[in-house]
Scaffold this active site. Structure first.
Site, PDB file in Angstrom:
ATOM      1  N   SER A   1      -8.999  -1.647   7.435  1.00  0.00           N
ATOM      2  CA  SER A   1      -9.371  -3.209   7.095  1.00  0.00           C
ATOM      3  C   SER A   1     -10.381  -2.868   7.298  1.00  0.00           C
ATOM      4  CB  SER A   1      -8.334  -4.070   7.524  1.00  0.00           C
ATOM      5  OG  SER A   1      -8.637  -5.031   7.630  1.00  0.00           O
ATOM      6  N   SER A   2     -10.532  -4.497   5.970  1.00  0.00           N
ATOM      7  CA  SER A   2     -11.916  -4.450   6.082  1.00  0.00           C
ATOM      8  C   SER A   2     -12.932  -5.745   7.161  1.00  0.00           C
ATOM      9  CB  SER A   2     -12.891  -5.016   4.139  1.00  0.00           C
ATOM     10  OG  SER A   2     -12.132  -6.210   4.126  1.00  0.00           O
ATOM     11  N   CYS A   3     -11.476  -5.498   8.030  1.00  0.00           N
ATOM     12  CA  CYS A   3     -11.976  -6.713   8.645  1.00  0.00           C
ATOM     13  C   CYS A   3     -11.724  -6.143  10.265  1.00  0.00           C
ATOM     14  CB  CYS A   3     -10.612  -8.050   9.172  1.00  0.00           C
ATOM     15  SG  CYS A   3      -9.396  -6.974   9.903  1.00  0.00           S
TER      16      CYS A   3
ATOM     17  N   VAL B   1       1.001  -1.184   0.101  1.00  0.00           N
ATOM     18  CA  VAL B   1       0.618  -0.259  -0.406  1.00  0.00           C
ATOM     19  C   VAL B   1       1.112   1.490  -0.126  1.00  0.00           C
ATOM     20  CG1 VAL B   1      -1.531   1.426   1.428  1.00  0.00           C
ATOM     21  CG2 VAL B   1      -1.491  -1.565   1.403  1.00  0.00           C
TER      22      VAL B   1
ATOM     23  N   LYS C   1      -7.034  -1.838  14.804  1.00  0.00           N
ATOM     24  CA  LYS C   1      -7.554  -0.708  13.459  1.00  0.00           C
ATOM     25  C   LYS C   1      -8.673  -0.107  13.957  1.00  0.00           C
ATOM     26  CE  LYS C   1      -4.292  -1.194  10.007  1.00  0.00           C
ATOM     27  NZ  LYS C   1      -3.691  -0.158  10.188  1.00  0.00           N
TER      28      LYS C   1
ATOM     29  N   TYR D   1      -6.146  -8.016  15.358  1.00  0.00           N
ATOM     30  CA  TYR D   1      -5.980  -6.890  14.240  1.00  0.00           C
ATOM     31  C   TYR D   1      -6.772  -6.223  14.061  1.00  0.00           C
ATOM     32  CZ  TYR D   1      -4.220  -5.048   9.834  1.00  0.00           C
ATOM     33  OH  TYR D   1      -3.864  -4.239   9.162  1.00  0.00           O
TER      34      TYR D   1
END
Length: 321
Positions: free
Chosen positions: A108-110, A16, A141, A137
């Site tokens: 993050s989409s998580c 990224v 975030k 994680y």
């Protein structure tokens, strides 16, 4: 952002960060600051404080994190939580103390609940339990997002948060245990092809669906939002389209030129059944992706091949991206 502004990319060596770096250079920015983890450990409060005090960046693209796939997230649970919280606390707080004009935090989409309705809207954050395998994680975030909003609310900081979908592209992580699904499959199919293996075995049922965005498209979106978005909360960045892992495997098989069979190890976990982003908020602000998945996979595979030749398959491990 002024072309001569001092811009710090945290995590410039990762997929990224390196894509954002390429974008800024392409746009004519001449004062981009970078540090690798050997010269600046973002987990170390004093090192980060000294760096910000010395450099005084005007803008920060915050793409640094300890990242990995299902195995890494589930194995190094304490490391993923501790390291990411330390990195975020240090960079965000020092940005405030040193009067950074604007910071973009990449999540993050998580962060979304495991069983959230699809597609994932920004307001689904914190509405249900997370996927257990990457919960540490995700919690880190989420803390970063809320920290940006808190510094905006208390101190008036222009800190924005963006949530990319699953990413792939140049400079990806192809480690056999610690990579995400798309690069992991590129490596699996390539090795099966070169070794003449009769079949490639993939974890899970192949039924879960995932959305994939080429990293250079993400960089385009980040640049666009840095210029045009100044609000609290989060913005999803994705394509708005997803694909079953089994179909993804067929695309990668074709791009690699592997002619064997595909089998699925259903004793292994699938992870979240579906993670499709609702990108209407981004689209209404005037940005859409341009690289389709089939073309992107072929670009990523060529990058994988070029890195094998240079690095002799020394293709990343869990690290700070």
């Amino acid at each position: 952002m002024e072309k001569e502004a001092k811009i710090y990319i945290a995590g410039h060596r990762g997929m990224v960060g390196s894509a954002i770096h390429r974008k800024l250079v392409k746009e004519g920015f001449t004062n981009v600051i970078t540090r690798n983890s050997k010269t600046l450990d973002l987990r170390d409060q004093q090192q980060v404080a000294d760096f910000f005090a010395a450099e005084k960046p005007d803008y920060v693209f915050f793409a640094a994190a300890k990242v990995g796939g299902i195995v890494a997230n589930n194995t190094y649970r304490a490391d993923f939580l501790y390291d990411n919280l330390q990195i975020q606390n240090n960079v965000i707080h020092q940005s405030y103390l040193n009067k950074v004009k604007k910071l973009m935090f990449l999540g993050s989409s998580c962060i979304y609940p495991k069983m959230a309705p699809q597609p994932l809207k920004e307001d689904y954050l914190l509405t249900g339990p997370l996927e257990p395998t990457n919960e540490p994680y995700a919690i880190a975030k989420i803390a970063g997002i809320k920290m940006c909003d808190a510094y905006r609310a208390q101190y008036g900081c222009n800190y924005i948060s963006v949530m990319p979908t699953n990413l792939y592209g140049y400079n990806d992580n192809y480690h056999p245990q610690n990579s995400h699904v798309l690069p992991a499959l590129i490596r699996k199919f390539h090795e099966a092809k070169t070794e003449g293996s009769a079949a490639v075995t993939i974890w899970g049922t192949g039924l879960p669906k995932r959305e994939f965005l080429f990293a250079d498209d993400l960089a385009e979106a980040c640049y666009y939002l840095m210029l045009n978005y100044n609000e609290a909360g989060i913005v999803n960045i994705g394509t708005g389209k997803d694909i079953a892992i089994s179909d993804l495997a067929l695309l990668i098989k074709d791009a690699v030129g592997y002619t064997g069979n595909i089998s699925f190890d259903t004793s292994k976990p699938d992870g979240t059944p579906r993670k499709l982003m609702d990108v209407s908020k981004l689209h209404t602000r005037g940005w859409k992706h341009s690289v389709n998945l089939n073309d992107g996979i072929r670009l990523a595979y060529q990058d994988f091949l070029s890195r094998i030749k240079v690095n002799h398959v020394e293709i990343n491990s869990v690290n700070q991206h």
